[in-house]
Design a protein around this motif. Sequence first.
Motif, PDB file in Angstrom:
ATOM      1  N   GLY A 186      44.327  69.349 -28.916  1.00 13.79           N
ATOM      2  CA  GLY A 186      45.431  68.308 -28.781  1.00 13.79           C
ATOM      3  C   GLY A 186      44.503  67.530 -27.665  1.00 13.79           C
ATOM      4  N   LYS A 187      43.419  67.778 -26.767  1.00 11.01           N
ATOM      5  CA  LYS A 187      42.032  67.569 -25.679  1.00 11.01           C
ATOM      6  C   LYS A 187      41.216  66.620 -27.206  1.00 11.01           C
ATOM      7  CE  LYS A 187      38.979  68.309 -23.497  1.00 11.01           C
ATOM      8  NZ  LYS A 187      37.965  68.728 -22.038  1.00 11.01           N
ATOM      9  N   GLN A 188      41.366  67.002 -28.932  1.00  6.77           N
ATOM     10  CA  GLN A 188      40.413  66.124 -29.160  1.00  6.77           C
ATOM     11  C   GLN A 188      40.994  65.138 -29.714  1.00  6.77           C
ATOM     12  OE1 GLN A 188      38.319  68.760 -31.653  1.00  6.77           O
ATOM     13  NE2 GLN A 188      37.294  70.296 -30.215  1.00  6.77           N
ATOM     14  N   ARG A 189      41.980  64.828 -29.999  1.00  5.36           N
ATOM     15  CA  ARG A 189      42.996  64.029 -30.619  1.00  5.36           C
ATOM     16  C   ARG A 189      43.770  63.265 -30.032  1.00  5.36           C
ATOM     17  NH1 ARG A 189      42.444  65.249 -36.386  1.00  5.36           N
ATOM     18  NH2 ARG A 189      41.711  67.294 -36.666  1.00  5.36           N
ATOM     19  N   ASN A 190      43.917  63.484 -28.442  1.00  7.84           N
ATOM     20  CA  ASN A 190      44.116  62.665 -27.488  1.00  7.84           C
ATOM     21  C   ASN A 190      46.205  62.880 -27.574  1.00  7.84           C
ATOM     22  OD1 ASN A 190      44.578  61.730 -25.110  1.00  7.84           O
ATOM     23  ND2 ASN A 190      44.840  59.481 -26.163  1.00  7.84           N
ATOM     24  N   TRP A 191      46.633  63.755 -28.128  1.00  8.41           N
ATOM     25  CA  TRP A 191      47.977  64.440 -28.238  1.00  8.41           C
ATOM     26  C   TRP A 191      48.591  63.652 -27.032  1.00  8.41           C
ATOM     27  CZ3 TRP A 191      48.146  69.840 -31.267  1.00  8.41           C
ATOM     28  CH2 TRP A 191      47.508  69.611 -32.604  1.00  8.41           C
ATOM     29  N   ASP A 192      50.196  63.529 -27.837  1.00 14.31           N
ATOM     30  CA  ASP A 192      50.824  62.969 -26.388  1.00 14.31           C
ATOM     31  C   ASP A 192      51.260  64.117 -25.126  1.00 14.31           C
ATOM     32  OD1 ASP A 192      53.366  61.098 -25.002  1.00 14.31           O
ATOM     33  OD2 ASP A 192      54.486  63.247 -24.919  1.00 14.31           O
ATOM     34  N   TYR A 193      50.796  64.259 -23.338  1.00 15.05           N
ATOM     35  CA  TYR A 193      50.911  65.722 -23.159  1.00 15.05           C
ATOM     36  C   TYR A 193      52.212  65.865 -23.139  1.00 15.05           C
ATOM     37  CZ  TYR A 193      50.848  67.424 -18.280  1.00 15.05           C
ATOM     38  OH  TYR A 193      50.983  68.548 -17.558  1.00 15.05           O
ATOM     39  N   GLN A 194      53.250  65.205 -23.383  1.00 20.16           N
ATOM     40  CA  GLN A 194      54.266  65.229 -22.866  1.00 20.16           C
ATOM     41  C   GLN A 194      55.110  66.347 -24.726  1.00 20.16           C
ATOM     42  OE1 GLN A 194      57.616  63.245 -21.501  1.00 20.16           O
ATOM     43  NE2 GLN A 194      59.356  64.584 -22.161  1.00 20.16           N
ATOM     44  N   GLN A 195      54.801  65.870 -25.911  1.00 16.55           N
ATOM     45  CA  GLN A 195      54.685  66.794 -27.004  1.00 16.55           C
ATOM     46  C   GLN A 195      54.203  67.677 -26.847  1.00 16.55           C
ATOM     47  OE1 GLN A 195      54.786  63.675 -29.536  1.00 16.55           O
ATOM     48  NE2 GLN A 195      56.714  62.948 -29.305  1.00 16.55           N
ATOM     49  N   LYS A 196      53.089  67.609 -26.084  1.00 16.72           N
ATOM     50  CA  LYS A 196      52.411  68.429 -26.638  1.00 16.72           C
ATOM     51  C   LYS A 196      52.723  70.146 -25.719  1.00 16.72           C
ATOM     52  CE  LYS A 196      47.876  68.927 -24.338  1.00 16.72           C
ATOM     53  NZ  LYS A 196      46.993  68.819 -23.782  1.00 16.72           N
ATOM     54  N   ASN A 197      52.622  69.923 -24.669  1.00 10.05           N
ATOM     55  CA  ASN A 197      52.898  71.284 -23.600  1.00 10.05           C
ATOM     56  C   ASN A 197      54.276  71.611 -24.291  1.00 10.05           C
ATOM     57  OD1 ASN A 197      51.215  70.542 -22.466  1.00 10.05           O
ATOM     58  ND2 ASN A 197      52.433  69.367 -20.788  1.00 10.05           N
ATOM     59  N   THR A 198      55.520  70.675 -24.859  1.00  8.23           N
ATOM     60  CA  THR A 198      56.330  70.784 -25.218  1.00  8.23           C
ATOM     61  C   THR A 198      56.860  72.431 -26.200  1.00  8.23           C
ATOM     62  OG1 THR A 198      57.519  68.970 -24.535  1.00  8.23           O
ATOM     63  CG2 THR A 198      58.954  70.449 -26.312  1.00  8.23           C
ATOM     64  N   ILE A 199      55.421  71.675 -27.398  1.00  5.55           N
ATOM     65  CA  ILE A 199      54.936  72.111 -28.294  1.00  5.55           C
ATOM     66  C   ILE A 199      53.829  73.661 -28.379  1.00  5.55           C
ATOM     67  CG2 ILE A 199      53.533  72.747 -30.623  1.00  5.55           C
ATOM     68  CD1 ILE A 199      54.896  69.752 -31.057  1.00  5.55           C
ATOM     69  N   ARG A 200      53.417  73.972 -27.419  1.00 11.44           N
ATOM     70  CA  ARG A 200      52.733  74.763 -26.275  1.00 11.44           C
ATOM     71  C   ARG A 200      53.651  75.433 -26.469  1.00 11.44           C
ATOM     72  NH1 ARG A 200      49.457  76.848 -22.108  1.00 11.44           N
ATOM     73  NH2 ARG A 200      47.430  76.995 -22.567  1.00 11.44           N
ATOM     74  N   GLU A 201      54.820  75.218 -25.579  1.00 13.42           N
ATOM     75  CA  GLU A 201      55.097  75.943 -24.981  1.00 13.42           C
ATOM     76  C   GLU A 201      56.137  77.270 -25.318  1.00 13.42           C
ATOM     77  OE1 GLU A 201      57.255  78.680 -22.066  1.00 13.42           O
ATOM     78  OE2 GLU A 201      55.325  76.728 -21.349  1.00 13.42           O
ATOM     79  N   LYS A 202      56.387  76.638 -26.901  1.00 12.19           N
ATOM     80  CA  LYS A 202      57.264  76.847 -27.716  1.00 12.19           C
ATOM     81  C   LYS A 202      55.980  77.755 -28.568  1.00 12.19           C
ATOM     82  CE  LYS A 202      61.349  74.836 -28.349  1.00 12.19           C
ATOM     83  NZ  LYS A 202      62.604  74.769 -28.195  1.00 12.19           N
ATOM     84  N   ILE A 203      54.667  78.185 -29.161  1.00 17.65           N
ATOM     85  CA  ILE A 203      53.926  78.426 -29.608  1.00 17.65           C
ATOM     86  C   ILE A 203      54.094  79.579 -28.645  1.00 17.65           C
ATOM     87  CG2 ILE A 203      51.193  79.105 -30.276  1.00 17.65           C
ATOM     88  CD1 ILE A 203      51.535  75.998 -30.791  1.00 17.65           C
ATOM     89  N   LYS A 204      54.179  80.000 -27.028  1.00 21.04           N
ATOM     90  CA  LYS A 204      53.072  81.063 -26.732  1.00 21.04           C
ATOM     91  C   LYS A 204      54.581  81.944 -26.364  1.00 21.04           C
ATOM     92  CE  LYS A 204      50.880  80.854 -22.390  1.00 21.04           C
ATOM     93  NZ  LYS A 204      50.767  80.984 -21.578  1.00 21.04           N
ATOM     94  N   THR A 205      55.925  81.261 -26.491  1.00 18.22           N
ATOM     95  CA  THR A 205      56.368  81.779 -26.433  1.00 18.22           C
ATOM     96  C   THR A 205      57.204  82.505 -27.645  1.00 18.22           C
ATOM     97  OG1 THR A 205      58.525  80.054 -26.049  1.00 18.22           O
ATOM     98  CG2 THR A 205      58.132  80.866 -24.023  1.00 18.22           C
ATOM     99  N   ARG A 206      56.829  82.564 -28.539  1.00 19.82           N
ATOM    100  CA  ARG A 206      57.218  82.705 -30.147  1.00 19.82           C
ATOM    101  C   ARG A 206      58.359  81.899 -30.798  1.00 19.82           C
ATOM    102  NH1 ARG A 206      53.701  87.347 -31.634  1.00 19.82           N
ATOM    103  NH2 ARG A 206      56.179  88.402 -32.650  1.00 19.82           N
TER     104      ARG A 206
END
Length: 238
Positions: A186-206
């Motif tokens: 996400g950092k290297q590819r400069n993903w959209d901050y809001q979308q990245k965090n939304t997906i990250r939360e999904k991954i963290k909560t399985r």
Amino acid sequence: LFSSLPVLCYPGYEIPPYTPLSPDSSTTASRLSTLYRVLSTKGQFILISSSEALLRRILPVQILDELADLVIRGEDTDQHGLVQSLVRKGYEQVSLVQNSGEFAVRGGIIDLYPPPFAAEEAAIDAPVRLDFFGETIESIRYFDPITQRSIKEVDEAIFLPVSDTLFPDPASVDYQNIVDTFDQEGKQRNWDYQQKNTIREKIKTRTPFPGIEFFLPLFYEKLSAPTDILPQDTIVFS
């Protein structure tokens, strides 16, 4: 009409890459069922598929093979262990089983809707009811999810994973690697901050999310291709 050989169908997702959509659960179940049938079939067979389906990478085939559970009527089976195994395979616990990839627990009864699989005869696309007496499986029955009536009683059943993207144990190193790799990409590819965090939360909560299939490389160090498991003498017609 033209052959007595088994005919296997391997469907594609029919979803454009990196679209926030996931295929129908029955499509995913059919794909995994066919892959396992190819792995376990010793004789000749006919496989019908598309270029899109064959080119798309899949979970490592050894994981698919390892996670296939055989249950037999009359044998002792740890109910708690079986439930944990279903969660590991990507099943979702619900109050009433209606769709592929769901399971429900009611006392000594476990209902689950696995990908259809049969080694010899035609597979039944229906949920399965395991009736326990203590730790012993008294009966294995396919049933209609609407009427709840039994369709067929069998002596054994094979339960396959219901998703390519299977979350590892949250306490494992593999799980932390998934989160770390996602953050780096996400950092290297400069993903959209809001979308990245939304997906990250999904991954963290399985928690599965639409389009998770396109993050498959996050979950495994090395992916497989459907063509990897075809016999060496396979004849291709296009």
